[in-house]
Design a protein around this motif. Structure first.
Motif, PDB file in Angstrom:
ATOM      1  N   GLN A  42     -24.786  -7.874  49.786  1.00  0.00           N
ATOM      2  CA  GLN A  42     -24.765  -9.437  50.440  1.00  0.00           C
ATOM      3  C   GLN A  42     -26.047  -9.869  49.686  1.00  0.00           C
ATOM      4  O   GLN A  42     -27.215  -9.331  49.656  1.00  0.00           O
ATOM      5  CB  GLN A  42     -24.772  -9.277  51.907  1.00  0.00           C
ATOM      6  N   GLN A  43     -26.063 -11.383  49.361  1.00  0.00           N
ATOM      7  CA  GLN A  43     -27.183 -11.991  48.701  1.00  0.00           C
ATOM      8  C   GLN A  43     -27.516 -12.937  49.971  1.00  0.00           C
ATOM      9  O   GLN A  43     -27.032 -13.624  50.567  1.00  0.00           O
ATOM     10  CB  GLN A  43     -26.828 -12.386  47.500  1.00  0.00           C
ATOM     11  N   PRO A  44     -28.772 -13.616  49.572  1.00  0.00           N
ATOM     12  CA  PRO A  44     -29.243 -14.740  50.396  1.00  0.00           C
ATOM     13  C   PRO A  44     -28.119 -16.024  50.441  1.00  0.00           C
ATOM     14  O   PRO A  44     -27.973 -16.547  51.581  1.00  0.00           O
ATOM     15  CB  PRO A  44     -30.458 -15.378  49.701  1.00  0.00           C
ATOM     16  N   VAL A  45     -27.380 -16.174  49.378  1.00  0.00           N
ATOM     17  CA  VAL A  45     -26.211 -17.056  49.150  1.00  0.00           C
ATOM     18  C   VAL A  45     -25.064 -16.172  48.734  1.00  0.00           C
ATOM     19  O   VAL A  45     -25.119 -15.685  47.528  1.00  0.00           O
ATOM     20  CB  VAL A  45     -26.696 -18.134  48.440  1.00  0.00           C
ATOM     21  N   GLY A  46     -24.109 -15.687  49.569  1.00  0.00           N
ATOM     22  CA  GLY A  46     -23.019 -15.175  48.815  1.00  0.00           C
ATOM     23  C   GLY A  46     -23.256 -13.622  48.768  1.00  0.00           C
ATOM     24  O   GLY A  46     -23.930 -13.094  49.558  1.00  0.00           O
ATOM     25  N   LYS A  47     -22.522 -13.021  47.629  1.00  0.00           N
ATOM     26  CA  LYS A  47     -22.469 -11.736  47.609  1.00  0.00           C
ATOM     27  C   LYS A  47     -22.052 -11.210  46.244  1.00  0.00           C
ATOM     28  O   LYS A  47     -21.865 -11.904  45.431  1.00  0.00           O
ATOM     29  CB  LYS A  47     -21.226 -10.754  48.438  1.00  0.00           C
ATOM     30  N   CYS A  48     -22.632 -10.108  45.717  1.00  0.00           N
ATOM     31  CA  CYS A  48     -22.673  -9.338  44.556  1.00  0.00           C
ATOM     32  C   CYS A  48     -21.809  -8.137  44.526  1.00  0.00           C
ATOM     33  O   CYS A  48     -22.133  -7.603  45.412  1.00  0.00           O
ATOM     34  CB  CYS A  48     -23.912  -9.226  43.675  1.00  0.00           C
ATOM     35  N   ILE A  49     -20.750  -8.118  43.899  1.00  0.00           N
ATOM     36  CA  ILE A  49     -19.809  -6.734  43.961  1.00  0.00           C
ATOM     37  C   ILE A  49     -19.883  -6.379  42.380  1.00  0.00           C
ATOM     38  O   ILE A  49     -19.824  -6.847  41.479  1.00  0.00           O
ATOM     39  CB  ILE A  49     -18.329  -7.289  43.794  1.00  0.00           C
ATOM     40  N   THR A  50     -20.369  -4.916  42.414  1.00  0.00           N
ATOM     41  CA  THR A  50     -20.433  -4.180  41.112  1.00  0.00           C
ATOM     42  C   THR A  50     -19.517  -3.020  40.997  1.00  0.00           C
ATOM     43  O   THR A  50     -19.535  -2.312  41.898  1.00  0.00           O
ATOM     44  CB  THR A  50     -22.054  -3.616  41.067  1.00  0.00           C
ATOM     45  N   ALA A  51     -18.632  -3.073  39.928  1.00  0.00           N
ATOM     46  CA  ALA A  51     -17.790  -1.970  39.658  1.00  0.00           C
ATOM     47  C   ALA A  51     -18.152  -1.340  38.604  1.00  0.00           C
ATOM     48  O   ALA A  51     -18.561  -1.795  37.518  1.00  0.00           O
ATOM     49  CB  ALA A  51     -16.303  -2.548  39.387  1.00  0.00           C
ATOM     50  N   ARG A  52     -18.185   0.113  38.547  1.00  0.00           N
ATOM     51  CA  ARG A  52     -18.807   1.072  37.558  1.00  0.00           C
ATOM     52  C   ARG A  52     -17.451   1.773  36.852  1.00  0.00           C
ATOM     53  O   ARG A  52     -16.694   2.558  37.562  1.00  0.00           O
ATOM     54  CB  ARG A  52     -19.647   1.843  38.164  1.00  0.00           C
ATOM     55  N   ILE A  53     -17.419   1.512  35.765  1.00  0.00           N
ATOM     56  CA  ILE A  53     -16.198   2.113  34.792  1.00  0.00           C
ATOM     57  C   ILE A  53     -16.582   3.011  33.794  1.00  0.00           C
ATOM     58  O   ILE A  53     -17.599   2.910  33.226  1.00  0.00           O
ATOM     59  CB  ILE A  53     -15.378   0.979  34.247  1.00  0.00           C
ATOM     60  N   ALA A  61      -9.982   3.000  24.336  1.00  0.00           N
ATOM     61  CA  ALA A  61      -9.099   1.786  24.720  1.00  0.00           C
ATOM     62  C   ALA A  61      -8.749   1.870  26.333  1.00  0.00           C
ATOM     63  O   ALA A  61      -8.626   0.789  26.797  1.00  0.00           O
ATOM     64  CB  ALA A  61      -7.583   2.194  24.138  1.00  0.00           C
ATOM     65  N   ARG A  62      -9.103   3.055  26.842  1.00  0.00           N
ATOM     66  CA  ARG A  62      -8.827   3.113  28.311  1.00  0.00           C
ATOM     67  C   ARG A  62      -9.736   2.387  29.206  1.00  0.00           C
ATOM     68  O   ARG A  62      -9.490   1.630  29.976  1.00  0.00           O
ATOM     69  CB  ARG A  62      -8.766   4.689  28.788  1.00  0.00           C
ATOM     70  N   THR A  63     -11.051   2.412  28.556  1.00  0.00           N
ATOM     71  CA  THR A  63     -12.265   1.827  29.406  1.00  0.00           C
ATOM     72  C   THR A  63     -11.895   0.308  29.126  1.00  0.00           C
ATOM     73  O   THR A  63     -12.303  -0.617  29.867  1.00  0.00           O
ATOM     74  CB  THR A  63     -13.534   2.329  28.666  1.00  0.00           C
ATOM     75  N   ARG A  64     -11.450  -0.110  27.734  1.00  0.00           N
ATOM     76  CA  ARG A  64     -11.422  -1.612  27.555  1.00  0.00           C
ATOM     77  C   ARG A  64     -10.110  -1.960  28.484  1.00  0.00           C
ATOM     78  O   ARG A  64     -10.629  -3.212  29.165  1.00  0.00           O
ATOM     79  CB  ARG A  64     -10.895  -1.969  26.033  1.00  0.00           C
ATOM     80  N   ASP A  65      -9.227  -1.454  28.613  1.00  0.00           N
ATOM     81  CA  ASP A  65      -8.205  -1.989  29.492  1.00  0.00           C
ATOM     82  C   ASP A  65      -8.578  -2.002  30.853  1.00  0.00           C
ATOM     83  O   ASP A  65      -8.329  -2.785  31.859  1.00  0.00           O
ATOM     84  CB  ASP A  65      -7.191  -0.921  29.531  1.00  0.00           C
ATOM     85  N   LEU A  66      -9.397  -0.997  31.510  1.00  0.00           N
ATOM     86  CA  LEU A  66      -9.724  -0.985  32.877  1.00  0.00           C
ATOM     87  C   LEU A  66     -11.023  -2.003  33.072  1.00  0.00           C
ATOM     88  O   LEU A  66     -10.719  -2.730  34.230  1.00  0.00           O
ATOM     89  CB  LEU A  66     -10.495   0.324  33.203  1.00  0.00           C
ATOM     90  N   THR A  67     -11.584  -2.126  32.186  1.00  0.00           N
ATOM     91  CA  THR A  67     -12.579  -3.384  32.112  1.00  0.00           C
ATOM     92  C   THR A  67     -12.200  -4.719  32.130  1.00  0.00           C
ATOM     93  O   THR A  67     -12.241  -5.439  33.171  1.00  0.00           O
ATOM     94  CB  THR A  67     -13.700  -3.281  30.977  1.00  0.00           C
ATOM     95  N   GLN A  68     -11.241  -5.052  31.645  1.00  0.00           N
ATOM     96  CA  GLN A  68     -10.321  -6.323  31.633  1.00  0.00           C
ATOM     97  C   GLN A  68      -9.613  -6.417  32.784  1.00  0.00           C
ATOM     98  O   GLN A  68      -9.843  -7.413  33.552  1.00  0.00           O
ATOM     99  CB  GLN A  68      -9.313  -6.415  30.321  1.00  0.00           C
ATOM    100  N   LEU A  69      -9.176  -5.137  33.566  1.00  0.00           N
ATOM    101  CA  LEU A  69      -8.316  -5.236  34.788  1.00  0.00           C
ATOM    102  C   LEU A  69      -9.499  -5.606  36.152  1.00  0.00           C
ATOM    103  O   LEU A  69      -9.048  -6.508  36.795  1.00  0.00           O
ATOM    104  CB  LEU A  69      -7.514  -3.937  34.851  1.00  0.00           C
ATOM    105  N   VAL A  70     -10.558  -4.959  35.746  1.00  0.00           N
ATOM    106  CA  VAL A  70     -11.399  -5.015  36.885  1.00  0.00           C
ATOM    107  C   VAL A  70     -12.231  -6.518  36.861  1.00  0.00           C
ATOM    108  O   VAL A  70     -12.336  -7.184  37.857  1.00  0.00           O
ATOM    109  CB  VAL A  70     -12.632  -4.024  36.745  1.00  0.00           C
ATOM    110  N   VAL A  71     -12.279  -6.977  35.686  1.00  0.00           N
ATOM    111  CA  VAL A  71     -12.775  -8.462  35.662  1.00  0.00           C
ATOM    112  C   VAL A  71     -11.739  -9.215  36.178  1.00  0.00           C
ATOM    113  O   VAL A  71     -11.970 -10.398  37.107  1.00  0.00           O
ATOM    114  CB  VAL A  71     -13.083  -8.598  34.138  1.00  0.00           C
TER     115      VAL A  71
END
Length: 161
Positions: free
Chosen positions: A137-148, A60-70
């Motif tokens: 950073q990407q050729p157009v924009g950026k990509c952010i990765t969060a690890r939970i 449940a903790r991972t579910r909650d954190l994933t929703q918060l990060v998203v």
């Protein structure tokens, strides 16, 4: 949402390697009303599918954190970047990765903690609750990765923050 199982390379125990993606899903958000709530629903559906298809448990903790990060990462992308937002979710036997792409190349920075400030705490929150946060950073924009983490208890690195 499109979910795709990843190719499996079993480890010595007959199961997938701990850092190998079991499943991934991606979707685009237009930025309309309700798209942040839709993103959270997609995340929960993804975690449900991963549990149904693979021998893993998502606490449940991972579910909650994933929703918060998203929610926080999508909110920031919609607020600061023009155009669409792409979200990709990936899961291994150890972690959930939330990846958000937007068209703004500016690398975000967490502000100094200020309990009196109203708003603009999203990145501070994400950094505090995740194992790692990467900005590319990407050729157009950026990509952010969060690890939970897929554990009920925070990792030692997360607990120190």
């Amino acid at each position: 949402m499109r979910a795709t199982p990843e190719a499996s390379h079993d480890d010595d125990d007959g199961g997938p390697a701990p850092d190998e993606y079991l499943i991934r899903a991606d979707y685009a958000l237009s930025g309309g009303d309700g798209c942040i709530a839709d993103a959270r629903r997609h995340a929960l559906a993804f975690l449900d599918q991963a549990e149904a298809d693979y021998p893993l448990s998502v606490p449940a903790r991972t579910r909650d954190l994933t929703q918060l990060v998203v929610s926080e990462l999508v909110t920031n992308a919609l607020k600061y970047a023009p155009g669409p937002v792409l979200v990709e979710l990936r899961i291994t036997a150890r972690v959930v990765n939330v990846v958000v792409w937007d068209s703004d190349p500016t690398v975000p920075a967490a502000r100094v903690a200020d309990p009196g400030r109203i708003g603009q705490h999203g990145l501070e929150i994400v950094k505090a609750i995740t194992e790692a946060l990467f900005v590319e950073q990407q050729p157009v924009g950026k990509c952010i990765t969060a690890r939970i983490a897929l554990t009920d208890t925070p990792s030692s690195g997360t607990a120190r923050r």
